[in-house]
Design an enzyme around this catalytic site. Structure first.
Site, PDB file in Angstrom:
ATOM      1  N   ASP A  66       0.892  -1.160   0.000  1.00  0.00           N
ATOM      2  CA  ASP A  66       0.000   0.000   0.000  1.00  0.00           C
ATOM      3  C   ASP A  66       0.931   1.211   0.000  1.00  0.00           C
ATOM      4  O   ASP A  66       1.660   1.435   0.981  1.00  0.00           O
ATOM      5  CB  ASP A  66      -0.898  -0.013   1.238  1.00  0.00           C
ATOM      6  CG  ASP A  66      -1.837   1.197   1.284  1.00  0.00           C
ATOM      7  OD1 ASP A  66      -1.618   2.169   0.522  1.00  0.00           O
ATOM      8  OD2 ASP A  66      -2.779   1.165   2.091  1.00  0.00           O
ATOM      9  N   TYR A  89      -9.238  13.835  -6.232  1.00  0.00           N
ATOM     10  CA  TYR A  89      -8.341  13.297  -7.267  1.00  0.00           C
ATOM     11  C   TYR A  89      -7.618  14.437  -7.976  1.00  0.00           C
ATOM     12  O   TYR A  89      -6.393  14.412  -8.140  1.00  0.00           O
ATOM     13  CB  TYR A  89      -9.154  12.475  -8.271  1.00  0.00           C
ATOM     14  CG  TYR A  89      -8.309  11.846  -9.365  1.00  0.00           C
ATOM     15  CD1 TYR A  89      -7.560  10.698  -9.112  1.00  0.00           C
ATOM     16  CD2 TYR A  89      -8.251  12.403 -10.638  1.00  0.00           C
ATOM     17  CE1 TYR A  89      -6.780  10.122 -10.106  1.00  0.00           C
ATOM     18  CE2 TYR A  89      -7.471  11.831 -11.635  1.00  0.00           C
ATOM     19  CZ  TYR A  89      -6.742  10.692 -11.365  1.00  0.00           C
ATOM     20  OH  TYR A  89      -5.972  10.126 -12.353  1.00  0.00           O
TER      21      TYR A  89
END
Ligand SMILES: NC(=O)c1ccc[n+]([C@@H]2O[C@H](COP(=O)([O-])OP(=O)(O)OC[C@H]3O[C@@H](n4cnc5c(N)ncnc54)[C@H](O)[C@@H]3O)[C@@H](O)[C@H]2O)c1
Length: 255
Positions: free
Chosen positions: A58, A153
Site C-alpha cells: 500500500d 483526485y
C-alpha cells in the site's frame, strides 16, 4: 527503444493499466523490475508472466516503503528507476466529499508519491558509480483541467506536479545526477476509468471526446514515455511535464 539494460526499477500500481504496461515495457527495454500493488493476485501474475519481482504494497503505508526499497537493493544491488504510478479516485465533488474519501485519495496519490521519492534517496545516492537515478511521477490532465466530479483526485494530481518539481530541483542543487519528471496522461483505457464510469456514467466517452483524436490512450503509449524518461537519453531533462493526452489540452475549447 531506450536501452535500460543494467538498470533496476520499482513500479508501483503494477497490477493493471499503465503500471502493468510500464512493467512490460521496462522489462522489454532491459531493466530488472520490482512491481508492487495492493492487488497481490493480479500483481504477482503480471510480474511472473514477464519475469519481474513482485511485492504487495500500500503506497500510503510509510513503513512499507523502506521494505520495498530495501528489497529492490538486496535483489538487484542498486535502484535506478522509480515509477510512482499507483493511484485511485474518490469520485466526489466538493458538495459530496467527506474526510474519509478526501484523506484516502490524498494519502495514496500524493502522500504515497512523496513517500516513494523520499524512500529512494539513500538507494539512488549510494548507486555504484555515483549518485544516479530517474523518478517518474504520474499526474493527470485533471491537475490542469480539474474534474468537478472529483475534487480530491484533481487536487492530489496537481500536488504531484509540484512535488515532482520540488524533488527535481532539490536533487539538482545537491549535485546529484538524479532526475524527477512528471508524466501527465490524458484519458487512458484502464481500470481507473472503468471505476469512475460506474459512478459517473458517460464519463469515458466524454473524456475520450476531449482529445481531437477522439479516443482514449492505450496504456502502452504512456509506458513508452515513461521508458524514455527512465533512460539516459536526456540527462538535462528534470522537473519537466510530459503530456500524453492526444492533444486534449492543446485545442481551443470552442473547436
Ligand atoms: N486511466 C486514466 O485515464 C488516467 C489518466 C491520468 C492519470 N492516470 C493515473 O495513472 C496511474 C495508473 O492508473 P491506471 O489508469 O493504470 O488505473 P488502474 O486502476 O488500472 O491501475 C491502478 C493500480 O494502482 C493500484 N493501487 C491503487 N491504490 C493503491 C495503493 N494504495 N497502493 C498500491 N497500489 C494501489 C491498483 O490496485 C491498480 O492496480 C494512476 O496514478 C492514475 O491516477 C490515469
Amino acid at each position: 527503444m531506450p536501452d535500460l539494460s543494467g538498470k533496476a526499477a520499482i513500479v508501483t500500481g503494477c497490477a493493471s493499466g499503465i503500471g502493468a504496461a510500464t512493467v512490460r515495457r521496462l522489462v522489454a527495454d532491459g531493466a530488472q523490475v520490482l512491481g508492487t500493488d495492493l492487488n497481490a493476485e493480479a500483481g504477482q501474475a503480471l510480474c511472473d508472466e514477464v519475469g519481474a519481482q513482485f511485492l504487495q504494497q500500500d503506497v500510503a503505508d510509510e513503513a512499507r516503503w523502506e521494505e520495498v526499497v530495501s528489497a529492490a537493493v538486496e535483489t538487484f544491488g542498486r535502484l535506478d528507476i522509480l515509477v510512482n504510478n499507483a493511484g485511485t479516485v474518490s469520485s466526489r465533488s466538493i458538495g459530496e466529499v467527506d474526510m474519509a474519501a478526501w484523506s484516502r485519495v490524498i494519502a495514496v496519490n500524493l502522500t504515497g508519491t512523496m513517500l516513494g521519492c523520499r524512500a529512494a534517496i539513500d538507494a539512488m545516492v549510494a548507486n555504484t558509480g555515483g549518485a544516479s537515478g530517474a523518478i517518474i511521477n504520474i499526474s493527470s490532465t485533471t491537475a490542469i483541467t480539474p474534474l468537478p466530479t472529483d475534487v480530491g483526485y484533481s487536487a492530489s494530481k496537481a500536488g504531484v506536479r509540484a512535488l515532482s518539481k520540488s524533488v527535481a530541483t532539490w536533487y539538482a542543487q545537491q549535485g546529484h545526477a538524479i532526475r524527477c519528471n512528471t508524466v501527465i496522461p490524458g484519458a487512458t483505457d484502464t481500470g481507473i476509468l472503468d471505476a469512475a464510469e460506474q459512478v459517473t456514467p458517460g464519463l469515458k466517452a466524454a473524456v475520450a471526446a476531449t482529445s481531437p483524436m477522439n479516443r482514449l490512450a492505450d496504456p502502452a503509449e504512456t509506458a513508452a514515455a515513461i521508458a524514455f524518461l527512465a533512460s539516459d537519453e536526456c540527462p538535462f531533462m528534470t522537473g519537466a511535464d510530459m503530456l500524453i493526452d492526444g492533444g486534449a489540452l492543446s485545442i481551443h475549447p470552442g473547436f
